[in-house]
Enzyme design. Structure first.
Site, PDB file in Angstrom:
ATOM      1  N   ASP A  69     -32.730  85.497  26.544  1.00 19.01           N
ATOM      2  CA  ASP A  69     -32.459  84.229  26.518  1.00 19.01           C
ATOM      3  C   ASP A  69     -34.083  83.766  25.858  1.00 19.01           C
ATOM      4  OD1 ASP A  69     -31.137  81.919  28.091  1.00 19.01           O
ATOM      5  OD2 ASP A  69     -33.348  81.643  27.759  1.00 19.01           O
ATOM      6  N   GLU A 126     -28.913  79.218  23.942  1.00 20.09           N
ATOM      7  CA  GLU A 126     -29.775  79.942  23.488  1.00 20.09           C
ATOM      8  C   GLU A 126     -29.762  81.388  24.107  1.00 20.09           C
ATOM      9  OE1 GLU A 126     -31.706  77.512  26.886  1.00 20.09           O
ATOM     10  OE2 GLU A 126     -30.135  77.258  25.229  1.00 20.09           O
TER      11      GLU A 126
END
Length: 405
Positions: free
Chosen positions: A262, A305
């Site tokens: 992430d 993301e």
């Protein structure tokens, strides 16, 4: 109407239908150069059967026989052009066209030989066999990975080449191919020859249609599974391919690990530098992940993301090293559009599949390890040691020495 004439009419109709089918594939996707060449080849096949059917009306049929030979050989050359386009091989146009010219001239001159001469029959039939084996060589030399249908196509091309090579001997065994061109359609050999042509021509066409449709469907599936921005698999595509990779690893008895990443403070990048800069961060990390992944790895963008990569044949220790190497390397990468001193980082969660688990369990534990990495201050790697009493235990935190948050 003789049996051979009836089959000629069938072949004429079938060639037309096949040409229309390949044109339909070409119109469906204008980039399908193979379909256009194959359609052209079967249109030439139609012309050949029409010429063959018209031979009896000519008093001197020798020029028509030569024309029929050239048209049919041209059809096999066009077919090979379609094969070359399909299998990403440079089409051997100069040698094939030179071969067409030389063999057409040879067929013209052997018209003066006795009609039942074996040499005359071989000069007429062997060029067709050669073109079938050229097609086989084109598929064989492909840089693409050949699937079962492609290998079946190679086998049929080889069999078709052999049947062309055997036709002079079949004709000899059946008493020849008629006393003259006009008598050809009345001969037993014509019935056998046209029947064989129908079987192999139809088999090759159906195989090529199946292969082209397979590729169209695979391309459509790939587009539906691909994330536009990152050009990695989207969540649905990643899940499907990752599940297959996990099942394959289990069948082979090898370990398999999952790494979830992430991007840190991604909202801050968007807020401070704009969404275009955020997109470039996504693109940069995705490009880095593609380069770091091996051919048997499965990588995808599974969230805004958030990224994941499945590592078949990799245990927990090796997957942790992979994640740490990715964390360190990405943190040092400059991002286009961001200040030179600004570096983006990522947090990683790692888990290895255990015997009692499925892919969903593996995903859950890797996600929990990622959550712990984010809570630990980001820019670090956390690994899940495995399920303990139905819960996952996460351990081994690897933090960046720089202390970035």
């Amino acid at each position: 109407m003789s049996g051979a004439n009836f089959i000629l009419l069938i072949n004429l109709s079938v060639a037309g239908l096949l040409a229309a089918s390949f044109m339909a594939v070409a119109f469906h996707d204008v980039g399908r150069a193979p379909a256009r060449w194959l359609a052209f080849g079967y249109l030439l096949g139609m012309a050949y059967f029409a010429v063959e059917f018209s031979i009896p009306v000519f008093a001197d049929a020798r020029p028509v026989v030569v024309a029929a030979f050239a048209v049919f050989l041209g059809a096999t050359i066009a077919f090979n052009g379609g094969l070359a386009r399909k299998y990403d091989v440079a089409p051997p146009w100069p040698p094939m066209l030179f071969f067409l010219f030389v063999t057409t001239v040879a067929v013209y001159f052997v018209q003066d030989l006795p009609r039942q001469s074996l040499a005359r029959m071989m000069v007429y039939q062997l060029p067709y066999a050669v073109m079938q084996f050229v097609g086989l060589a084109i598929v064989w030399s492909s840089r693409q990975r050949l699937a079962r249908l492609d290998r079946i196509l190679m086998a049929v091309l080889a069999a078709s080449g052999l049947q062309f090579a055997s036709k002079p001997f079949i004709a000899h065994a059946l008493g020849g191919w008629g006393a003259n061109p006009q008598a050809y359609v009345q001969s037993s050999y014509a019935l056998v020859s046209q029947s064989l042509g129908t079987v192999f021509g139809l088999a090759l066409a159906l195989l090529m249609l199946a292969i082209l449709v397979r590729d169209v469907l695979a391309e459509a599936t790939s587009k539906s599974e691909t994330d536009t921005l990152s050009r990695l698999l989207n969540r649905g595509g990643f899940t499907r391919h990752a599940e297959q990779a996990v099942l394959g690893a289990v069948r082979q008895g090898v370990p398999v690990a999952l790494v979830i990443a992430d991007l840190d403070h991604f909202k801050g990048v968007n807020d401070s530098f704009g969404h275009a800069s955020g997109d470039r961060v996504i693109e940069t990390f995705a490009s880095f992940l593609r380069e770091a992944a091996a051919s048997h790895h499965v990588a995808g963008r599974i969230g805004g993301e958030e990224f994941a990569i499945i590592l078949p044949g990799t245990n927990l220790a090796a997957a942790r090293l992979f994640a740490e190497g990715a964390r360190s390397a990405f943190g040092a990468l400059p991002i286009d559009g961001l200040p030179v001193d600004n570096r983006c980082t990522a947090s990683f969660g790692v888990a290895e599949l255990h015997p009692s688990e499925d892919f969903a369990d593996l995903m859950r534990r890797a996600d929990q390890a990622l959550y712990q990495a984010k809570n630990a201050g980001r820019d670090c790697v956390r690994v899940s040691a495995g399920p303990v009493n139905g819960q996952s235990s996460a351990a081994i935190s690897i933090r960046a020495d720089s202390g970035r948050n």
